[in-house]
Design a protein around this motif. Structure first.
Motif, mmCIF file in Angstrom:
data_model
loop_
_atom_site.group_PDB
_atom_site.id
_atom_site.type_symbol
_atom_site.label_atom_id
_atom_site.label_comp_id
_atom_site.label_asym_id
_atom_site.label_seq_id
_atom_site.Cartn_x
_atom_site.Cartn_y
_atom_site.Cartn_z
ATOM 1 N N VAL A 27 0.840 -1.219 -0.001
ATOM 2 C CA VAL A 27 0.046 -0.048 0.052
ATOM 3 C C VAL A 27 0.943 1.186 0.050
ATOM 4 O O VAL A 27 0.577 2.384 -0.790
ATOM 5 N N GLN A 28 1.845 1.279 1.019
ATOM 6 C CA GLN A 28 2.678 2.559 0.961
ATOM 7 C C GLN A 28 3.468 2.804 -0.368
ATOM 8 O O GLN A 28 3.667 3.876 -0.827
ATOM 9 N N ALA A 29 3.733 1.606 -1.059
ATOM 10 C CA ALA A 29 4.842 1.766 -2.546
ATOM 11 C C ALA A 29 3.647 2.431 -3.342
ATOM 12 O O ALA A 29 4.303 3.203 -4.145
ATOM 13 N N VAL A 30 2.411 2.338 -3.376
ATOM 14 C CA VAL A 30 1.521 2.847 -4.312
ATOM 15 C C VAL A 30 0.982 4.451 -4.072
ATOM 16 O O VAL A 30 0.402 5.171 -4.526
ATOM 17 N N LEU A 31 1.000 4.746 -2.661
ATOM 18 C CA LEU A 31 0.345 5.764 -2.036
ATOM 19 C C LEU A 31 0.827 7.083 -2.777
ATOM 20 O O LEU A 31 -0.317 7.919 -2.809
ATOM 21 N N PRO A 32 1.855 7.228 -3.193
ATOM 22 C CA PRO A 32 2.364 8.733 -3.545
ATOM 23 C C PRO A 32 1.331 8.676 -5.104
ATOM 24 O O PRO A 32 1.414 10.045 -5.609
ATOM 25 N N TYR A 33 0.943 7.963 -5.675
ATOM 26 C CA TYR A 33 0.279 7.915 -6.890
ATOM 27 C C TYR A 33 -1.093 7.723 -7.283
ATOM 28 O O TYR A 33 -1.692 7.633 -8.389
ATOM 29 N N ILE A 34 -1.646 7.424 -6.152
ATOM 30 C CA ILE A 34 -3.066 6.971 -6.293
ATOM 31 C C ILE A 34 -4.169 8.042 -5.749
ATOM 32 O O ILE A 34 -3.857 8.942 -5.141
ATOM 33 N N ASP A 35 -5.281 7.967 -6.253
ATOM 34 C CA ASP A 35 -6.328 9.001 -6.181
ATOM 35 C C ASP A 35 -7.420 8.310 -5.068
ATOM 36 O O ASP A 35 -8.046 8.958 -4.469
ATOM 37 N N ILE A 36 -7.496 6.956 -5.392
ATOM 38 C CA ILE A 36 -8.616 6.483 -4.301
ATOM 39 C C ILE A 36 -8.138 5.149 -3.869
ATOM 40 O O ILE A 36 -7.671 4.288 -4.592
ATOM 41 N N LEU A 37 -8.319 4.839 -2.666
ATOM 42 C CA LEU A 37 -8.022 3.683 -2.120
ATOM 43 C C LEU A 37 -9.321 2.996 -1.315
ATOM 44 O O LEU A 37 -10.239 3.263 -0.640
ATOM 45 N N PHE A 38 -9.205 1.478 -1.877
ATOM 46 C CA PHE A 38 -10.078 0.696 -1.089
ATOM 47 C C PHE A 38 -9.585 -0.307 -0.093
ATOM 48 O O PHE A 38 -8.708 -1.029 -0.280
ATOM 49 N N PHE A 39 -9.952 -0.196 1.002
ATOM 50 C CA PHE A 39 -9.916 -1.227 2.153
ATOM 51 C C PHE A 39 -10.873 -1.828 2.506
ATOM 52 O O PHE A 39 -12.131 -1.259 2.455
ATOM 53 N N ASN A 40 -10.865 -3.110 3.042
ATOM 54 C CA ASN A 40 -11.974 -3.627 3.948
ATOM 55 C C ASN A 40 -11.531 -3.139 5.364
ATOM 56 O O ASN A 40 -10.593 -2.592 5.656
ATOM 57 N N ALA A 41 -12.541 -3.336 6.347
ATOM 58 C CA ALA A 41 -12.539 -2.855 7.751
ATOM 59 C C ALA A 41 -11.089 -3.570 8.400
ATOM 60 O O ALA A 41 -10.409 -2.934 8.989
ATOM 61 N N VAL A 42 -10.931 -4.654 8.062
ATOM 62 C CA VAL A 42 -9.885 -5.270 8.683
ATOM 63 C C VAL A 42 -8.390 -4.749 8.036
ATOM 64 O O VAL A 42 -7.409 -4.543 8.801
ATOM 65 N N GLU A 43 -8.606 -4.692 6.935
ATOM 66 C CA GLU A 43 -7.320 -4.180 6.265
ATOM 67 C C GLU A 43 -7.071 -2.764 6.939
ATOM 68 O O GLU A 43 -5.626 -2.496 6.864
ATOM 69 N N ALA A 44 -8.158 -2.022 6.991
ATOM 70 C CA ALA A 44 -7.820 -0.440 7.387
ATOM 71 C C ALA A 44 -7.274 -0.453 8.707
ATOM 72 O O ALA A 44 -6.523 0.276 9.052
ATOM 73 N N ALA A 45 -7.609 -1.361 9.565
ATOM 74 C CA ALA A 45 -7.456 -1.785 10.918
ATOM 75 C C ALA A 45 -5.988 -2.053 10.923
ATOM 76 O O ALA A 45 -4.906 -1.664 11.789
ATOM 77 N N GLN A 46 -5.598 -2.941 10.241
ATOM 78 C CA GLN A 46 -4.202 -3.574 9.912
ATOM 79 C C GLN A 46 -3.096 -2.279 9.318
ATOM 80 O O GLN A 46 -2.138 -2.517 9.939
ATOM 81 N N PHE A 47 -3.684 -1.526 8.707
ATOM 82 C CA PHE A 47 -2.618 -0.420 8.030
ATOM 83 C C PHE A 47 -2.534 0.436 9.267
ATOM 84 O O PHE A 47 -1.317 0.909 9.307
ATOM 85 N N GLU A 48 -3.448 0.846 9.983
ATOM 86 C CA GLU A 48 -3.603 1.700 11.098
ATOM 87 C C GLU A 48 -2.256 1.321 12.045
ATOM 88 O O GLU A 48 -1.680 2.020 12.396
ATOM 89 N N GLN A 49 -2.461 -0.085 12.112
ATOM 90 C CA GLN A 49 -1.692 -0.562 13.250
ATOM 91 C C GLN A 49 -0.235 -0.680 12.984
ATOM 92 O O GLN A 49 0.623 -0.145 13.652
ATOM 93 N N ALA A 50 -0.032 -0.928 11.377
ATOM 94 C CA ALA A 50 1.135 -1.059 10.857
ATOM 95 C C ALA A 50 2.006 0.543 10.914
ATOM 96 O O ALA A 50 3.226 0.739 10.800
ATOM 97 N N THR A 51 1.183 1.681 10.506
ATOM 98 C CA THR A 51 1.490 2.718 10.089
ATOM 99 C C THR A 51 1.215 4.020 10.810
ATOM 100 O O THR A 51 1.560 5.226 10.762
#
Ligand code: RIB
Length: 291
Positions: A167-191
């Protein structure tokens, strides 16, 4: 306008099981079915069924001609799917229990060997304002996103299967991001970053039977959309259907709330069906369905 989708292509083997097996358990399946799948393929088929011109960018092995043929039958442009010698087509073993929940094991195969030249050739046909869609079942996602940014494409990333670094590798280039709730929580925990902290215009967090949340970072608004009341038999591919429908609707000029409402209807129908790409509902059924 058009949607270019750098996406996986899998043979999906569905095993119907009384419950998802735990470690060390041996379990008899009550049926097995083979269908067309892969998160990328499901999104391409959903976008095409939602009336968007959809170009799939990907790779199969020599055993995957049936998959490319079927994508074409479903209205997807397959000119940029490469056939690789000596590499198997990707496949997924999908256990589905009676509640509709699933557990998936993937063999990426050709999905992890998509040549840069295939991506470059496809994107050289794109025009500013077209969409590039990416998920995490292929190689070369960040490279494709970087090209898309240079070409002024609208770029969307579905963060599945989840990997915070991808996710972090593409973040500088994207306009819209789709997460499910588990992924959003995992991303918040990691970053330590929540959806409103991210440098993307919009983040959509899907929550299954709880609907979804749109974080519009451009308008600084958060809006919740309820799910529709259905009894699921198989949730596999519902998130992919939602993503494909949202992007197809945006591509056709619908505002985001209408795009989400349409996609919610498509995903609700999808969970009442067994299978993945082969059973994604078309626009007419989605518009006419009674819930
Ligand atoms: O999201 C569902 C998909 O995940 C399946 O079609 C399977 O191929 C895996 O990629």
């Amino acid at each position: 306008m058009a949607i270019y989708n750098l996406g996986s292509i899998n043979a999906d083997y569905f095993y119907r099981v009384p419950h998802l097996p735990s470690a060390g358990e041996t379990l008899a399946a009550t049926s097995v079915l083979r269908g067309l799948g892969g998160k990328g393929t499901n999104m391409s088929v959903a976008a095409a069924r939602a009336a968007a011109r959809t170009i799939h960018i990907g790779a199969v092995g020599e055993d995957g001609r049936w998959a490319t043929d079927r994508l074409l039958e479903y209205g997807v442009d397959t000119r940029h799917i490469t056939t690789l010698p000596d590499t198997p087509t990707g496949h997924a073993i999908i256990n589905v229990e009676d509640s509709g929940e699933n557990a998936i094991v993937l063999l990426p195969g050709a999905n992890h060997e998509i040549p840069e030249s295939t991506i470059g050739a496809a994107l050289s046909e794109a025009s500013p304002g077209d969409t590039l869609l990416l998920q995490n079942e292929t190689n070369n996602q960040a490279q494709a996103a970087e090209i898309a940014k240079r070409l002024d494409l609208f770029t969307a990333y579905a963060a599945a299967p989840f990997d915070a670094e991808a996710v972090q590798a593409v973040l500088p280039y994207i306009d819209i991001l789709f997460f499910n709730a588990v992924e959003a929580a995992q991303f918040e925990q990691a970053t330590d970053q929540s959806p409103t902290d991210l440098p993307v215009r919009q983040v959509i967090v899907t929550r299954g039977s709880q609907g979804c949340t749109l974080f519009d970072n451009q308008l600084e608004e958060v809006r919740h959309f309820p799910a529709l009341p259905v009894t699921p038999v198989d949730t596999t591919g519902a998130g992919d259907t939602f993503t494909g429908y949202v992007l197809a609707a945006l591509d056709r000029g619908l505002p985001m709330p209408q795009a989400i409402t349409l996609a919610t209807r498509a995903a609700a129908l999808m969970v009442t069906r067994h299978g993945t790409a082969d059973v994604i509902p078309d626009l007419k059924h989605v518009q006419e369905a009674q819930f």
